[in-house]
Scaffold this motif. Structure first.
Motif, short mmCIF file in Angstrom:
data_model
loop_
_atom_site.label_atom_id
_atom_site.label_comp_id
_atom_site.label_asym_id
_atom_site.label_seq_id
_atom_site.Cartn_x
_atom_site.Cartn_y
_atom_site.Cartn_z
N ALA A 152 -2.61 8.52 -12.97
CA ALA A 152 -3.27 9.21 -14.07
C ALA A 152 -4.75 8.84 -14.14
CB ALA A 152 -2.57 8.88 -15.38
N GLU A 153 -5.06 7.56 -13.98
CA GLU A 153 -6.45 7.11 -14.07
C GLU A 153 -7.29 7.69 -12.94
OE1 GLU A 153 -5.97 2.93 -14.00
OE2 GLU A 153 -5.41 2.77 -16.13
N LEU A 154 -6.77 7.64 -11.71
CA LEU A 154 -7.53 8.16 -10.58
C LEU A 154 -7.61 9.68 -10.61
CD1 LEU A 154 -6.22 5.83 -7.73
CD2 LEU A 154 -8.47 5.77 -8.84
N GLY A 155 -6.53 10.32 -11.07
CA GLY A 155 -6.56 11.77 -11.19
C GLY A 155 -7.65 12.23 -12.13
N ALA A 156 -7.85 11.49 -13.21
CA ALA A 156 -8.90 11.83 -14.17
C ALA A 156 -10.30 11.65 -13.58
CB ALA A 156 -8.76 10.97 -15.43
N GLN A 157 -10.38 10.87 -12.49
CA GLN A 157 -11.67 10.64 -11.84
C GLN A 157 -11.85 11.51 -10.59
OE1 GLN A 157 -13.06 6.39 -11.78
NE2 GLN A 157 -11.00 5.97 -12.49
N GLY A 158 -10.96 12.49 -10.42
CA GLY A 158 -11.15 13.46 -9.36
C GLY A 158 -10.40 13.20 -8.08
N PHE A 159 -9.53 12.19 -8.04
CA PHE A 159 -8.72 11.95 -6.86
C PHE A 159 -7.59 12.99 -6.82
CE2 PHE A 159 -11.01 8.08 -7.14
CZ PHE A 159 -10.97 7.45 -5.90
N GLU A 160 -7.30 13.48 -5.64
CA GLU A 160 -6.33 14.57 -5.48
C GLU A 160 -5.12 14.12 -4.64
OE1 GLU A 160 -8.76 17.40 -3.50
OE2 GLU A 160 -10.00 17.83 -5.27
N ARG A 161 -4.02 14.85 -4.80
CA ARG A 161 -2.80 14.68 -3.99
C ARG A 161 -2.35 13.22 -3.95
NH1 ARG A 161 -6.27 17.93 -1.77
NH2 ARG A 161 -7.06 16.34 -0.33
N LEU A 162 -2.22 12.64 -5.12
CA LEU A 162 -1.79 11.25 -5.24
C LEU A 162 -0.26 11.18 -5.20
CD1 LEU A 162 -4.25 10.21 -8.08
CD2 LEU A 162 -4.47 9.73 -5.63
N MET A 163 0.26 10.20 -4.48
CA MET A 163 1.70 10.02 -4.32
C MET A 163 2.05 8.59 -4.72
SD MET A 163 4.59 11.41 -3.26
CE MET A 163 3.94 12.85 -2.41
N VAL A 164 2.87 8.43 -5.76
CA VAL A 164 3.26 7.10 -6.21
C VAL A 164 4.30 6.52 -5.26
CG1 VAL A 164 4.30 5.74 -8.07
CG2 VAL A 164 2.73 7.62 -8.62
N LEU A 165 3.98 5.37 -4.70
CA LEU A 165 4.90 4.62 -3.84
C LEU A 165 4.95 3.20 -4.37
CD1 LEU A 165 6.58 4.87 -1.12
CD2 LEU A 165 4.64 3.69 -0.06
N GLY A 166 6.07 2.82 -4.95
CA GLY A 166 6.19 1.51 -5.57
C GLY A 166 6.19 0.38 -4.56
N ARG A 167 6.56 -0.79 -5.02
CA ARG A 167 6.61 -1.98 -4.17
C ARG A 167 8.01 -2.57 -4.26
NH1 ARG A 167 2.84 0.39 -2.83
NH2 ARG A 167 0.67 -0.29 -2.69
N GLY A 168 8.40 -3.27 -3.21
CA GLY A 168 9.70 -3.90 -3.18
C GLY A 168 9.57 -5.39 -2.98
N VAL A 169 10.72 -6.04 -2.87
CA VAL A 169 10.75 -7.49 -2.67
C VAL A 169 11.93 -7.84 -1.78
CG1 VAL A 169 12.14 -7.93 -4.75
CG2 VAL A 169 10.66 -9.74 -3.84
N ASP A 170 11.76 -8.83 -0.94
CA ASP A 170 12.82 -9.33 -0.07
C ASP A 170 13.67 -10.31 -0.87
OD1 ASP A 170 14.46 -10.51 1.81
OD2 ASP A 170 12.85 -11.02 3.21
#
Length: 376
Positions: A152-170
């Motif tokens: 949301a923050e980057l989209g408001a600054q003009g970033f396009e085609r953002l894809m949320v990819l979370g993080r995992g843990v071993d």
């Protein structure tokens, strides 16, 4: 293409190492290009290339441009997708070469460079850096980021085609079973002694002054409270002077790191510049009661009062006000819930999502190329 990769110790290297390993386990050929480092890298089917260290951040090496080499390599053996993990000269040259050859490109944004600029007294660079990052990432098919809030923050600054990819843990590595009474004894702690832990790079952008104040607040309640600091960096010497009596374990990895996590009781995470903060997920998986600010990993992972504690973003007083809760009896219940949260965040699901997105980008590129061929 990346400026950092295991055995470098940072969240970007950890994330990329897990993604690459996961893709290879699924049968994909992954060619990693990374600058040469002081430690040997196991890149598998990859290549180390020349690089230079940042003058104010010697541990970070920028890969030098190699557009011609990429063009030659990829004309002979075209990749299905080019993924660029860092935005330095190496990544920029890879982006230019891929676009020249009409190859599909994805990128990821791992670091708040514009925020780092302010911490290193280069605030005048913040706006130009943001413009560069926006132009760089908007030339890719997708940009992977770790949280919806950041999208949301980057989209408001003009970033396009953002894809949320979370993080995992071993969770085979990071889990409460690695708690070690003999290690606690080395720290001067028995079962009844509260042990606070911090893990991370000891650098200006990590808001480390708050560690000293947090430890003072805890010792005002229980003078026996111990503080263990895992990590290294340019601020270590200053911190050792500021925190006499704290245990400085240096940079750790693997089982040694996992033992340090599990052998503590609570985790202090004062940083305000993370895109995610994978150490918090490692701490939760290890069964620690975590205290951080309400953003990035904290906002995504912690249900305040249930599996950890949060202070409003940048609210130093609010952070310190919650330190006593880490020593209260209710902390044990939150530690159990934290470990449950950690177990629910395996890398397998993250790699699956990454793999599917790359496949979709490659398929779309193939379809578009066929359509262009028909038109011509």
């Amino acid at each position: 293409m990346t400026e950092t990769f295991p055995p470098d110790i940072n969240g970007v290297a950890t994330t990329l190492g897990c993604l690459v390993a996961g893709l290879r386990e699924r049968g994909h050929r992954v060619v990693v290009t990374c600058p040469k480092a002081a430690v040997a890298r196991d890149l598998g089917d990859g290549e180390e290339v020349p690089g230079v260290a940042l003058p104010f951040y010697r541990e970070v090496r920028l890969g030098l441009p190699r557009r011609r080499a990429f063009l030659a390599d990829w004309r002979e053996d075209p990749p299905d997708v080019v993924h660029i993990a860092t935005e330095g000269p190496l990544g920029a040259s890879a982006l230019a070469a891929a676009r020249a050859l009409d190859l599909p490109v994805t990128t990821s944004l791992h670091t708040n460079f514009h925020a780092y600029a302010r911490d290193y007294r280069l605030g005048w660079l913040a706006s130009p850096v943001m413009r560069y990052l926006r132009r760089f990432h908007n030339r890719s098919a997708n940009t992977f980021i770790p949280t919806a809030t950041q999208a949301a923050e980057l989209g408001a600054q003009g970033f396009e085609r953002l894809m949320v990819l979370g993080r995992g843990v071993d969770t085979d590595l990071f889990n409460p079973e690695r708690r070690d009474a003999s290690l606690r004894a080395v720290w001067g702690a028995d079962d009844a002694t509260p042990v606070l832990l911090h893990v991370g790079r000891l650098a200006a952008e990590k808001n480390l002054a708050l560690l000293a104040d947090s430890w003072s607040r805890a010792r005002a309640i229980d003078p026996q409270t111990r503080l263990v600091v895992v990590g290294d960096g340019p601020e270590r010497t200053r911190l050792e002077r500021q925190l006499p009596g704290a245990v400085f374990a240096g940079a750790l990895r693997g089982e040694a790191l996992a033992r340090h996590y599990a052998s503590a009781d609570a985790f202090l995470f004062p940083s305000l510049t993370e895109t995610f903060g994978i150490v918090m997920l490692e701490a939760m998986a290890s069964g620690l009661d975590c205290l951080g600010f309400d953003y990035a990993a904290g906002r995504q992972l912690i249900d305040p009062g249930v599996n950890g504690l949060l202070a409003p973003f940048a609210d130093t007083a609010g952070f310190l006000d919650r330190v006593p809760d880490l020593l209260a009896p209710e902390s044990r219940r939150r530690r159990v819930r934290a470990a449950e949260t950690g177990r629910a965040h395996s890398w397998a699901a993250i790699v699956d999502a990454f793999e599917q997105n790359l496949a979709d980008v490659a398929d779309t590129s193939t379809t578009d190329a066929a359509a262009r061929e028909r038109l011509t």
